[in-house]
Design a protein around this motif. Sequence first.
Motif, PDB file in Angstrom:
ATOM      1  N   PHE A  17       0.833  -1.205   0.000  1.00  0.00           N
ATOM      2  CA  PHE A  17       0.000   0.000   0.000  1.00  0.00           C
ATOM      3  C   PHE A  17       0.872   1.261   0.000  1.00  0.00           C
ATOM      4  CE2 PHE A  17      -2.105   3.126   2.937  1.00  0.00           C
ATOM      5  CZ  PHE A  17      -2.986   3.654   2.010  1.00  0.00           C
ATOM      6  N   CYS A  18       1.833   1.328   0.923  1.00  0.00           N
ATOM      7  CA  CYS A  18       2.677   2.527   1.036  1.00  0.00           C
ATOM      8  C   CYS A  18       3.500   2.727  -0.242  1.00  0.00           C
ATOM      9  CB  CYS A  18       3.594   2.433   2.262  1.00  0.00           C
ATOM     10  SG  CYS A  18       2.693   2.534   3.809  1.00  0.00           S
ATOM     11  N   ASP A  19       3.983   1.632  -0.808  1.00  0.00           N
ATOM     12  CA  ASP A  19       4.749   1.753  -2.057  1.00  0.00           C
ATOM     13  C   ASP A  19       3.860   2.248  -3.198  1.00  0.00           C
ATOM     14  OD1 ASP A  19       7.098   1.023  -0.904  1.00  0.00           O
ATOM     15  OD2 ASP A  19       7.088  -1.045  -1.596  1.00  0.00           O
ATOM     16  N   ALA A  20       2.615   1.759  -3.229  1.00  0.00           N
ATOM     17  CA  ALA A  20       1.682   2.200  -4.279  1.00  0.00           C
ATOM     18  C   ALA A  20       1.441   3.700  -4.159  1.00  0.00           C
ATOM     19  CB  ALA A  20       0.369   1.428  -4.181  1.00  0.00           C
ATOM     20  N   VAL A  21       1.287   4.179  -2.935  1.00  0.00           N
ATOM     21  CA  VAL A  21       1.069   5.615  -2.710  1.00  0.00           C
ATOM     22  C   VAL A  21       2.328   6.395  -3.101  1.00  0.00           C
ATOM     23  CG1 VAL A  21       0.627   7.378  -0.965  1.00  0.00           C
ATOM     24  CG2 VAL A  21      -0.624   5.205  -0.899  1.00  0.00           C
ATOM     25  N   SER A  45      -6.730  -4.602  -0.769  1.00  0.00           N
ATOM     26  CA  SER A  45      -8.133  -4.875  -0.394  1.00  0.00           C
ATOM     27  C   SER A  45      -8.197  -5.578   0.961  1.00  0.00           C
ATOM     28  CB  SER A  45      -8.802  -5.759  -1.438  1.00  0.00           C
ATOM     29  OG  SER A  45      -8.868  -5.072  -2.643  1.00  0.00           O
ATOM     30  N   LYS A  46      -7.294  -6.548   1.165  1.00  0.00           N
ATOM     31  CA  LYS A  46      -7.274  -7.265   2.445  1.00  0.00           C
ATOM     32  C   LYS A  46      -6.883  -6.315   3.577  1.00  0.00           C
ATOM     33  CE  LYS A  46      -6.300 -11.711   0.329  1.00  0.00           C
ATOM     34  NZ  LYS A  46      -5.220 -12.610  -0.092  1.00  0.00           N
ATOM     35  N   LEU A  47      -5.935  -5.429   3.284  1.00  0.00           N
ATOM     36  CA  LEU A  47      -5.527  -4.444   4.295  1.00  0.00           C
ATOM     37  C   LEU A  47      -6.722  -3.572   4.680  1.00  0.00           C
ATOM     38  CD1 LEU A  47      -2.966  -3.381   5.791  1.00  0.00           C
ATOM     39  CD2 LEU A  47      -2.683  -1.751   3.929  1.00  0.00           C
ATOM     40  N   GLU A  48      -7.510  -3.198   3.685  1.00  0.00           N
ATOM     41  CA  GLU A  48      -8.707  -2.388   3.956  1.00  0.00           C
ATOM     42  C   GLU A  48      -9.675  -3.158   4.856  1.00  0.00           C
ATOM     43  OE1 GLU A  48      -9.759  -1.516  -0.185  1.00  0.00           O
ATOM     44  OE2 GLU A  48      -9.330   0.603   0.196  1.00  0.00           O
ATOM     45  N   THR A  54     -11.741   2.182   4.051  1.00  0.00           N
ATOM     46  CA  THR A  54     -11.403   2.283   2.632  1.00  0.00           C
ATOM     47  C   THR A  54     -10.194   3.219   2.479  1.00  0.00           C
ATOM     48  OG1 THR A  54     -13.716   2.007   2.101  1.00  0.00           O
ATOM     49  CG2 THR A  54     -12.306   2.828   0.351  1.00  0.00           C
ATOM     50  N   LEU A  55      -9.111   2.684   1.947  1.00  0.00           N
ATOM     51  CA  LEU A  55      -7.876   3.460   1.845  1.00  0.00           C
ATOM     52  C   LEU A  55      -7.765   4.198   0.510  1.00  0.00           C
ATOM     53  CD1 LEU A  55      -5.438   0.739   3.265  1.00  0.00           C
ATOM     54  CD2 LEU A  55      -6.568   2.579   4.517  1.00  0.00           C
ATOM     55  N   LEU A  56      -8.276   3.540  -0.542  1.00  0.00           N
ATOM     56  CA  LEU A  56      -8.146   4.122  -1.879  1.00  0.00           C
ATOM     57  C   LEU A  56      -9.519   4.308  -2.508  1.00  0.00           C
ATOM     58  CD1 LEU A  56      -5.243   1.909  -3.348  1.00  0.00           C
ATOM     59  CD2 LEU A  56      -5.057   4.115  -2.219  1.00  0.00           C
ATOM     60  N   ASN A  61      -8.394   3.243 -14.169  1.00  0.00           N
ATOM     61  CA  ASN A  61      -6.985   3.506 -14.494  1.00  0.00           C
ATOM     62  C   ASN A  61      -6.214   4.308 -13.455  1.00  0.00           C
ATOM     63  OD1 ASN A  61      -5.769   2.317 -16.601  1.00  0.00           O
ATOM     64  ND2 ASN A  61      -6.550   3.719 -18.126  1.00  0.00           N
ATOM     65  N   GLN A  62      -6.815   4.606 -12.344  1.00  0.00           N
ATOM     66  CA  GLN A  62      -6.074   5.362 -11.330  1.00  0.00           C
ATOM     67  C   GLN A  62      -6.755   5.222  -9.979  1.00  0.00           C
ATOM     68  OE1 GLN A  62      -6.286   9.580 -11.944  1.00  0.00           O
ATOM     69  NE2 GLN A  62      -8.309   9.455 -12.844  1.00  0.00           N
ATOM     70  N   PHE A  63      -6.076   5.624  -8.944  1.00  0.00           N
ATOM     71  CA  PHE A  63      -6.685   5.650  -7.619  1.00  0.00           C
ATOM     72  C   PHE A  63      -6.344   6.955  -6.943  1.00  0.00           C
ATOM     73  CE2 PHE A  63      -2.505   3.664  -6.891  1.00  0.00           C
ATOM     74  CZ  PHE A  63      -2.005   4.485  -5.912  1.00  0.00           C
ATOM     75  N   ARG A  64      -7.130   7.291  -5.938  1.00  0.00           N
ATOM     76  CA  ARG A  64      -6.823   8.459  -5.114  1.00  0.00           C
ATOM     77  C   ARG A  64      -6.906   8.047  -3.656  1.00  0.00           C
ATOM     78  NH1 ARG A  64     -10.265  12.122  -7.950  1.00  0.00           N
ATOM     79  NH2 ARG A  64      -8.969  12.373  -9.760  1.00  0.00           N
ATOM     80  N   LEU A  65      -6.101   8.683  -2.814  1.00  0.00           N
ATOM     81  CA  LEU A  65      -6.150   8.371  -1.388  1.00  0.00           C
ATOM     82  C   LEU A  65      -7.413   8.953  -0.776  1.00  0.00           C
ATOM     83  CD1 LEU A  65      -2.652   8.982   0.238  1.00  0.00           C
ATOM     84  CD2 LEU A  65      -3.947   6.876   0.189  1.00  0.00           C
TER      85      LEU A  65
END
Length: 287
Positions: A17-21, A45-48, A54-56, A61-65
């Motif tokens: 997750f942190c690397d993705a951010v 998803s499992k972390l969420e 909900t983290l993202l 094609n993209q995500f936001r925090l």
Amino acid sequence: MLMVMSNPINLLYAKYFCDAVRLGSITASARANFVTQSAVSQGISKLENMLKCTLLARHPNQFRLTPGGEEAVRGLSELLKKADNLQDELAENNGSILGDLSFACTHSFALGLIAPYLSRFRLENPRTKINFQCIGGPTKIMHLLKMGIIDFGIAPKVGDFSGFEQTYIYQGSYGLYRSSQLQDEKELPFILPEPEDTTTFKEAYLREYKKEPEIFLKVGSWEVVANLAAEGLGIGYFPDYVAQKKQHILIPCYQNLLLPKYEICSLHLAGMKIRKSSRIFLSYFQL
DNA sequence: CATTGTTACTAACCAACCCA
DNA sequence: TGGGTTGGTTAGTAACAATG
């Protein structure tokens, strides 16, 4: 009584997750962790589910925090860093080394000065992973530190660094430089960095020559100022270390003018211990 | 506008490990 | 030893951007 956590935080998923951010992409996080994009997506998803938050916010094609994600990335980064530090300490106790070297510095410092230090670090610590980000300015560096994305930052000492511990690692002077191909510097206008404060230069010039300096351009980057000066467009005003890289095409001028000194410091969050790898790297900068 | 590449998702499945 | 859990893969799908 022994308490059992029903949903302990999985540090591996926290890292995904942190690397993705940090990298701005699930795919990039997957590449960095040597797994498929699907593994990262499912891990997050499992972390969420574990965090019940909900983290993202997913978009095509993209995500936001999400706001929860913002908070989570700060907390989880700190957690990962603590785990990393623990690993460091255990490794140190075993007489071995290290933890990742993770830092950011400004573009001009990266272009002008960092290479020999990185080269020495790689030579002495070939197995240490280096996460080096080169970004705009001190504000962005402070943001990355607050987010726990980097261990330390390197930035010129300008503005307010409260909340951060700082150590001076490099100092020098601003200077005026022109292309070595040009003969008469008196005919050349000045190219100044913007939005930097250049009043000391202007005052010194006014005192010496009893007139305002003719300013041709104001540009947002020392490197660009230096390049334009090297092309013969004018006399550039920037720190001496920027000129060092171009010493074959730039020569100092107006050396009679007294120009200000600058200081570059390393920064890390106050109260946080930096990794051993960071301490080693910073020890190379002996003032 | 069709094609291609990239990014992210879900579903189904697999292998390794743990434990009763 | 068989079932559950965990951490992963592959396959298929969809949305979007770039390109010819």
